[in-house]
Design a protein around this motif. Sequence first.
Motif, mmCIF file in Angstrom:
data_model
loop_
_atom_site.group_PDB
_atom_site.id
_atom_site.type_symbol
_atom_site.label_atom_id
_atom_site.label_comp_id
_atom_site.label_asym_id
_atom_site.label_seq_id
_atom_site.Cartn_x
_atom_site.Cartn_y
_atom_site.Cartn_z
ATOM 1 N N ILE A 92 94.985 -35.937 65.097
ATOM 2 C CA ILE A 92 95.782 -35.271 64.064
ATOM 3 C C ILE A 92 95.268 -35.582 62.657
ATOM 4 O O ILE A 92 95.894 -35.189 61.670
ATOM 5 C CB ILE A 92 97.278 -35.673 64.162
ATOM 6 C CG1 ILE A 92 97.472 -37.170 63.886
ATOM 7 C CG2 ILE A 92 97.856 -35.278 65.510
ATOM 8 C CD1 ILE A 92 98.931 -37.584 63.751
ATOM 9 N N LYS A 136 95.115 -32.621 60.393
ATOM 10 C CA LYS A 136 96.259 -31.711 60.351
ATOM 11 C C LYS A 136 97.102 -31.967 59.107
ATOM 12 O O LYS A 136 97.158 -33.096 58.591
ATOM 13 C CB LYS A 136 97.118 -31.866 61.612
ATOM 14 C CG LYS A 136 96.400 -31.396 62.884
ATOM 15 C CD LYS A 136 97.324 -31.399 64.066
ATOM 16 C CE LYS A 136 96.627 -30.917 65.321
ATOM 17 N NZ LYS A 136 96.212 -29.503 65.203
ATOM 18 N N GLU A 185 102.371 -29.794 60.172
ATOM 19 C CA GLU A 185 101.900 -29.718 61.554
ATOM 20 C C GLU A 185 102.180 -31.033 62.292
ATOM 21 O O GLU A 185 102.548 -31.029 63.474
ATOM 22 C CB GLU A 185 100.410 -29.411 61.588
ATOM 23 C CG GLU A 185 100.061 -27.990 61.179
ATOM 24 C CD GLU A 185 98.567 -27.773 61.084
ATOM 25 O OE1 GLU A 185 98.087 -26.734 61.587
ATOM 26 O OE2 GLU A 185 97.859 -28.627 60.504
ATOM 27 N N ARG A 186 102.036 -32.130 61.605
ATOM 28 C CA ARG A 186 102.303 -33.430 62.234
ATOM 29 C C ARG A 186 103.787 -33.549 62.584
ATOM 30 O O ARG A 186 104.146 -34.078 63.641
ATOM 31 C CB ARG A 186 101.858 -34.566 61.307
ATOM 32 C CG ARG A 186 100.359 -34.534 61.032
ATOM 33 C CD ARG A 186 99.921 -35.637 60.083
ATOM 34 N NE ARG A 186 98.611 -35.317 59.508
ATOM 35 C CZ ARG A 186 97.674 -36.190 59.208
ATOM 36 N NH1 ARG A 186 97.876 -37.473 59.410
ATOM 37 N NH2 ARG A 186 96.522 -35.804 58.686
#
Length: 228
Positions: free
Chosen positions: A65, A68, A72-73
């Motif tokens: 991640i 990201k 989004e996380r």
Amino acid sequence: MLEIKEVSATYGEGTVLKRVNLKTSDNKITCLIGRNGAGKTTTLKSIMGLVNVVHGSICLDGQMITKKNTFERAQLGIGYVPQGRDIFSKLTVKENLLLGLEANHGQGTIPDYIFELFPILKDFLPRKGGDLSGGQQQQLAIARALVANPKILILDEPTEGIQPSIIQEISRVILKLKEKMTVLIVEQYLEFVLNIADYCYVMEKGQIVMDEEPNLLDKEKVARILSL
């Protein structure tokens, strides 16, 4: 669950984190402790994509991640309560809670267990967030992060400015929450950490200098680090 590998992060031209390694375990409480300025909050901001990670990787359930964005996380299942709580003082308690659903594209409703954990919030639903006490605001901030049913809950200094009775209540809630999710806490209140943690990391000057189960920590050494 969540794993940070060799992460270095910067503010402007200054390097704050230096090759940090940290991982959490499913349904366990992991605590990152250290004095003010050690880099604890920067570590959490790295997880949330709020600072510049110049080296290393961050994975959630095996998924990278690092690149990201913050939203989004959150959608992937990270609930985050920043230092200072960041509740919306002019919105009601209910409106603050509903904002937590944005991580689920605004879908769903406030889970019933939120009011089982924090019964006072049910009574205060129409009250403005700014009219709550500091401890009540902290409960609201945690509840808002829980509304989207995250996989991992991240708390930054949850005891800061909170009276002892509310700290005990927050401890009770956190211990209950690990039945449902993983918890990562940044804290410098050592007694609180030792009472709830399954595993501890100690940070000094942007580096992890110690990690161990709380009953095996050199508590005198940790206390010296916290008091430096």
